[in-house]
Structures are given as C-alpha cells and as structure tokens.
Enzyme design. Structure first.
Site, PDB file in Angstrom:
ATOM      1  N   ARG A 129       0.827  -1.207   0.000  1.00 26.55           N
ATOM      2  CA  ARG A 129       0.000   0.000   0.000  1.00 26.55           C
ATOM      3  C   ARG A 129       0.861   1.256   0.000  1.00 26.55           C
ATOM      4  O   ARG A 129       0.402   2.331  -0.386  1.00 26.55           O
ATOM      5  CB  ARG A 129      -0.927  -0.018   1.215  1.00 26.55           C
ATOM      6  CG  ARG A 129      -1.831  -1.248   1.261  1.00 26.55           C
ATOM      7  CD  ARG A 129      -2.721  -1.285   2.488  1.00 26.55           C
ATOM      8  NE  ARG A 129      -3.775  -0.282   2.447  1.00 26.55           N
ATOM      9  CZ  ARG A 129      -4.829  -0.276   3.249  1.00 26.55           C
ATOM     10  NH1 ARG A 129      -4.973  -1.236   4.156  1.00 26.55           N
ATOM     11  NH2 ARG A 129      -5.736   0.669   3.161  1.00 26.55           N
ATOM     12  N   LYS A 136       4.805 -18.740   8.198  1.00 24.02           N
ATOM     13  CA  LYS A 136       4.210 -19.075   9.478  1.00 24.02           C
ATOM     14  C   LYS A 136       3.842 -17.782  10.206  1.00 24.02           C
ATOM     15  O   LYS A 136       4.417 -16.726   9.887  1.00 24.02           O
ATOM     16  CB  LYS A 136       5.156 -19.942  10.314  1.00 24.02           C
ATOM     17  CG  LYS A 136       6.239 -19.189  11.097  1.00 24.02           C
ATOM     18  CD  LYS A 136       6.983 -20.130  12.002  1.00 24.02           C
ATOM     19  CE  LYS A 136       7.889 -19.363  12.958  1.00 24.02           C
ATOM     20  NZ  LYS A 136       7.189 -18.718  14.048  1.00 24.02           N
ATOM     21  N   HIS A 194      11.520 -21.513   7.927  1.00 23.81           N
ATOM     22  CA  HIS A 194      12.910 -21.219   7.597  1.00 23.81           C
ATOM     23  C   HIS A 194      13.885 -22.154   8.309  1.00 23.81           C
ATOM     24  O   HIS A 194      15.024 -22.319   7.856  1.00 23.81           O
ATOM     25  CB  HIS A 194      13.248 -19.750   7.915  1.00 23.81           C
ATOM     26  CG  HIS A 194      13.359 -19.446   9.371  1.00 23.81           C
ATOM     27  ND1 HIS A 194      12.284 -19.091  10.158  1.00 23.81           N
ATOM     28  CD2 HIS A 194      14.430 -19.449  10.195  1.00 23.81           C
ATOM     29  CE1 HIS A 194      12.686 -18.880  11.387  1.00 23.81           C
ATOM     30  NE2 HIS A 194      13.974 -19.085  11.447  1.00 23.81           N
ATOM     31  N   LYS A 205      17.911 -24.535   6.876  1.00 29.55           N
ATOM     32  CA  LYS A 205      19.261 -24.550   7.416  1.00 29.55           C
ATOM     33  C   LYS A 205      19.983 -25.826   6.991  1.00 29.55           C
ATOM     34  O   LYS A 205      19.440 -26.926   7.084  1.00 29.55           O
ATOM     35  CB  LYS A 205      19.230 -24.449   8.951  1.00 29.55           C
ATOM     36  CG  LYS A 205      18.634 -23.143   9.468  1.00 29.55           C
ATOM     37  CD  LYS A 205      18.616 -23.127  10.990  1.00 29.55           C
ATOM     38  CE  LYS A 205      17.948 -21.854  11.512  1.00 29.55           C
ATOM     39  NZ  LYS A 205      18.745 -20.652  11.200  1.00 29.55           N
ATOM     40  N   GLU A 235      17.039 -19.200  23.194  1.00 32.82           N
ATOM     41  CA  GLU A 235      17.304 -17.843  22.726  1.00 32.82           C
ATOM     42  C   GLU A 235      17.772 -17.009  23.907  1.00 32.82           C
ATOM     43  O   GLU A 235      17.200 -17.090  24.995  1.00 32.82           O
ATOM     44  CB  GLU A 235      16.053 -17.222  22.117  1.00 32.82           C
ATOM     45  CG  GLU A 235      15.523 -17.946  20.885  1.00 32.82           C
ATOM     46  CD  GLU A 235      14.275 -17.285  20.345  1.00 32.82           C
ATOM     47  OE1 GLU A 235      14.413 -16.359  19.524  1.00 32.82           O
ATOM     48  OE2 GLU A 235      13.164 -17.678  20.760  1.00 32.82           O
ATOM     49  N   ASP A 251       4.857 -20.433  18.870  1.00 34.15           N
ATOM     50  CA  ASP A 251       5.899 -19.748  18.113  1.00 34.15           C
ATOM     51  C   ASP A 251       7.032 -20.675  17.706  1.00 34.15           C
ATOM     52  O   ASP A 251       7.621 -20.512  16.632  1.00 34.15           O
ATOM     53  CB  ASP A 251       6.453 -18.586  18.945  1.00 34.15           C
ATOM     54  CG  ASP A 251       7.370 -17.685  18.147  1.00 34.15           C
ATOM     55  OD1 ASP A 251       6.996 -17.298  17.026  1.00 34.15           O
ATOM     56  OD2 ASP A 251       8.467 -17.362  18.636  1.00 34.15           O
ATOM     57  N   HIS A 281       8.778 -25.353  14.375  1.00 35.01           N
ATOM     58  CA  HIS A 281      10.210 -25.636  14.282  1.00 35.01           C
ATOM     59  C   HIS A 281      10.607 -26.938  14.979  1.00 35.01           C
ATOM     60  O   HIS A 281      11.239 -27.815  14.383  1.00 35.01           O
ATOM     61  CB  HIS A 281      11.023 -24.495  14.909  1.00 35.01           C
ATOM     62  CG  HIS A 281      10.818 -23.169  14.249  1.00 35.01           C
ATOM     63  ND1 HIS A 281      10.520 -23.033  12.912  1.00 35.01           N
ATOM     64  CD2 HIS A 281      10.879 -21.910  14.735  1.00 35.01           C
ATOM     65  CE1 HIS A 281      10.411 -21.758  12.614  1.00 35.01           C
ATOM     66  NE2 HIS A 281      10.624 -21.053  13.698  1.00 35.01           N
ATOM     67  N   LYS A 334      13.027 -18.092  25.941  1.00 38.61           N
ATOM     68  CA  LYS A 334      13.687 -16.808  25.737  1.00 38.61           C
ATOM     69  C   LYS A 334      14.417 -16.389  27.013  1.00 38.61           C
ATOM     70  O   LYS A 334      14.092 -16.851  28.101  1.00 38.61           O
ATOM     71  CB  LYS A 334      12.663 -15.736  25.344  1.00 38.61           C
ATOM     72  CG  LYS A 334      12.062 -15.958  23.946  1.00 38.61           C
ATOM     73  CD  LYS A 334      11.182 -14.805  23.535  1.00 38.61           C
ATOM     74  CE  LYS A 334      10.677 -14.982  22.111  1.00 38.61           C
ATOM     75  NZ  LYS A 334      11.762 -14.936  21.105  1.00 38.61           N
TER      76      LYS A 334
END
Length: 509
Positions: A47, A154, A184, A188, A222, A241, A246, A346
């Site tokens: 847009r 995703k 993704h 790898k 992470e 997530d 994954h 995390k």
C-alpha cells in the site's frame, strides 16, 4: 545444476521488514551465484506508494542487509536492480487484483518470463485467505500457461481449528502441490544434514531405535527476550511460536522412518506418519509432563534486566509462556517407550539449537568411572546453530594404572569445510520453490497433524487455572521443574554453551 525456469517473484508486503531484511538479500545472493535465469523479475506489492525507481533505491541500492554482502559491488547491484519492480495495491481490495494481473502481463512480455509466477505472502496471516481468493478470482492460480506457486509464511493457523480452516480455504484457490508452507528452520543446512547423518551412514541407522537409545532431547534456546514484539508474543507464546512448527519438524527428521526415495512426496509421507504416531497427551500428562515458564527480572554482572510482564505491550498479569518443555512418546515399533524431550525459551544463557541423542549405558559397570555421568551412555549432539557441527561423546581410558574411564569428545564443525558455501535458509527455500521442489516445505496434512498434538495442551492451559506458569530469572535455563521431566539415574538436560564442544563449563551470559 538444475535448470531454473524464467519467472516473476511477486512479494505481497514488498516494503515490509521480512522482504527488506531477508527475501531481497537472499534473491540477490542467488542472482550473484548464477542460480537465477537471465529472464526473471521481482515485483514488490504494498500500500506504500513507490515508483520502480524509488523501490529499487529502498530494497536494493540503500538496503543495509544487502550491502553487507561480499558480492555487493556497484556492477552486481546495478544488474540486480534492473530486475526489480513495484506495484501499489491494497491486497484486501478485489478490484486491485485485475490491475495486478495487467501489470504482471506487462512485466511478463518485457522480461520473457513465460507466465511463471511465485506469490510470496510476506503479510500478516489475517490476509492469507483474502490474497488467495483475490488471485484465484482473476485466474492467477491457473497453470494452463506457466506454473503458479504460493508461499505461505508461518504462523500457519493459531490452533487446530484455524489451521484446518486456512488449509480448506487455500485448497479452494490453489492445488496442494502449488502451496509451499515455509519454515525457515528447514532451510538450514544443519537441519537437512540430520537426514544425511541418519540415512547415509550405516554406523547410526542400525542403532537408531528403542533397543539402543535411552532418550532424545531437542533444545532451541534464545538469549534475547521479546524485544519490542510483546504485543505479538502475547497472542503467540513459545508453544505456538517455536514448538508446533520448528521443534516438531526437528522431531520428525530425527524420528521418521527411512523414505523409499529422496523425493518430496516420499519424505513428507514419512513425516506425516511420524506426526500421526505422536501419543496424545491426557490432561493429567499435561499437568505432569508439560512445563511452561515465564522469565522474571534479574541482575547479571551488575546490570538489571526486566521480566516478561514488564516488557512493552505485555499485560501485567500475563500467563503467556516464554518457556515450554515437553516430555512425550512416539507410538510405533522403532520408538516404543523411548521418551522425547523438547524445550525452548527466551532469555536463556545462550542462543543455541541442537539435537541430543542419548544412548543407553552399558549393561554392566565393568570399569572405574571418574563420575556417574561418564557411565550414562554415549551421546551424539547435532548442533543446528551456532558453531554448527556434530559431536560424539564416548568413554576412553585415562593413561596410567588400572582402568579409569572418562568422557572425551570427537567433533566436526561445518566451518572446517572452508571451500563450501553455506547458503542462507531463505536462499535455499526460495530456490527450491522456484525449481518446484517441495521437500523442505510443510504439507497441509502434516501441519494439521502437528496441531492435533499441540491443541490439547493449549486447551488445558486455557481451561484449568491451576496449571502453573513457573517463573525463571533472566539468564537461567528455565524453571527448575523442567529438570524433573528427565527419566533415568544420572541423566539430565544437556546445558550447552555457544561452543559445540564447550559443555561442562558455565556459559557466558
């Protein structure tokens, strides 16, 4: 090298972060390395008003993620930029799709791309259905002249019901073999090497079963928090997530049966069978075998770090999990009664993703071991990121009198292959789609099968308020309750460091 057809890549969300940060640089690399044909074009949609020239300036000439590439000299940038176009449109407006088709035909005639189109949905998931419908209404899904492919990012659904509804809708607009659901992680090189490690080496496959393996653990840690994505993460959480997509994909690669062929259909058939073999978790098992946690504020080296509930966009009484650990079983002949453990979180001590296969200890304690963990069995570590490689831990005799045994490491690092180029995950996946290879993409039935396993956990967390969310300080390995999941004397989670062979030491925070 497989021949790549002329084509146009159409990116919905062409001025968005994913496009600028990942997709355009990946396509630039493919172009520089000779994987794209001379007749190709990239059409960004959005847009935001842009001309072709202003979009080339934003996406190519002034793109910092592209400019840091070693191939980014003036000549290659100028040559690549000639293939870039932009079209302003509202993807929710049905009338705009007719104009899009006209623009594609103009570019097709100009660039001789034979009406081969890849449509990449780099947009919020709420737009997936309307975009698919819009393309179908102007016959941009028809393959009577050129192939048409749809890449969907995703998250693919929010739960089983929404994933099934999305699948059903997309299949009214495109055929299954036209739909590429991208993850993704599967792009790898180290993830793909799991299949090679298993099926190209007769050393491993004969012992890759319940007779020799005690348990399997998979970690995706992470070191960062939710940063400024607290609002998004509130509606997601670690289970949706990371685990539903994954980590369950990694489980499938570790545990699936050998396919008859190395074709996309054969490999994806075996992954589906594996997902269908996951033992459903009862409410009681969810209470005992699923741990959810949320990071709380702490001080590290004198610096204060906020907890999750103190992050921007997060509710003060949030129960969204930033950590999740599961223990589960696979009900088939190969894996009967072998526990699988997966965890993600995390604000953990380091960023690392790895698969750890724990083999059973020797049946008779014959020698004098330096500690109990040495006799806990051999361990195979497949490191996905960082410091990518493979580590095998086994017992050796300590020099001197007697038979004292200690563990030693035998490791291989991908960095040792100095002449090999490791492509970015998006490079590999984009090229696969352009060439019509769906091996590393998720099929609709597998996505729904994975959600079928995860959905009872989400339902139990929503229904039963007494299922706790455990706090864990920033910089630790999650709630201590997760340690209680691991079965067997002298077995525990592996606590990895950034360096593949650096376990047993404290990680740098």
């Amino acid at each position: 090298m497989k021949k790549t057809d002329p084509h146009i890549i159409v990116i919905f969300g062409g001025s968005g972060d994913l496009t600028i940060r990942k997709l355009i640089p990946a396509l630039f690399n493919l172009h520089c390395r000779g994987f794209l044909p001379s007749c190709f074009a990239i059409l960004g949609l959005g847009r935001t008003p842009h001309t072709d020239e202003s979009y080339r300036e934003k996406a190519v000439v002034g793109n910092p993620h592209l400019l840091k590439n070693e191939n980014a000299d003036d000549k290659s940038i100028k040559d690549f930029g000639r293939h870039i176009y932009y079209h302003t449109m509202n993807s929710q407006s049905e009338s705009d799709y007719g104009n899009l088709k006209d623009r594609l035909m103009d570019i097709n005639e100009q660039c001789s791309t034979q009406e081969n189109y890849v449509f990449y949905l780099s947009t919020p998931p709420s737009l997936y259905q309307s975009i698919a419908s819009g393309l179908a209404k102007v016959a941009l899904n028809h393959e009577d002249r050129g192939w048409k492919r749809l890449i969907v990012e995703k998250p693919f659904g929010y739960d089983l019901k929404s994933a099934s509804a999305l699948n059903a809708h997309l299949l009214t607009c495109f055929k299954e073999d036209q739909i590429y659901r991208i993850d993704h992680y599967l792009g790898k090189e180290t993830v793909q090497n799991v299949l090679v490690t298993r099926f190209a080496n007769s050393t491993f496959e004969p012992i890759w079963n319940r007779n020799y393996i005690h348990h399997v653990e998979i970690t995706a840690a992470e070191s960062v928090g939710v940063e400024k994505r607290g609002g998004y993460y509130e509606s997601s959480g670690a289970l949706r997530d990371m685990i539903q997509n994954h980590l369950l994909q990694l489980v499938a690669l570790v545990a699936m049966e050998p396919p008859n062929l190395s074709s996309a259909a054969a490999i994806r058939d075996e992954k589906l069978k594996l997902f269908q073999s996951l033992r459903p978790l009862t409410v009681e098992e969810i209470r005992n075998n699923v741990i959810r946690g949320q990071y709380v504020g702490s001080r590290i080296n004198g610096e204060s770090f906020p907890g999750y509930r103190e992050e921007e966009g997060v509710k003060s009484d949030s129960k969204t999990e930033t950590y999740a650990a599961l223990k589960f079983y696979i009900d088939n002949w190969r894996w009967a009664d072998v526990p699988f453990y997966i965890r993600t979180g995390k604000k953990l001590p380091t960023r690392v993703t790895e698969i750890v296969v724990h083999f059973k200890p020797t049946p008779h304690r014959l020698f004098n071991y330096t500690n109990d963990h040495v006799n806990a069995g051999n361990t195979l570590v497949i490191r996905i990121q960082p410091n990518e490689g493979i580590l095998l831990k086994f017992g050796v005799k300590i020099p001197g009198e007697g038979f004292r045994v200690t563990n030693t490491n035998m490791d291989f690092h991908y960095s040792q292959l100095v002449e090999s180029y490791l492509p970015d995950a998006y490079e590999r996946l984009l090229l696969d789609c352009i060439q019509g290879d769906a091996t590393l993409y998720s099929r609709g039935d597998s996505v729904e099968a994975a959600w079928t396993f995860i959905n009872p956990i989400l339902n139990a967390w929503q229904e039963f308020d007494d299922i706790k969310v455990f706090g864990y300080p920033v910089g630790t390995w999650g709630p201590e309750h997760a340690d209680q999941l691991i079965e067997g004397k002298n077995f525990t989670w592996r606590y990895p460091c950034k360096n593949l062979a650096g376990d047993g030491a404290y990680c740098e925070l």
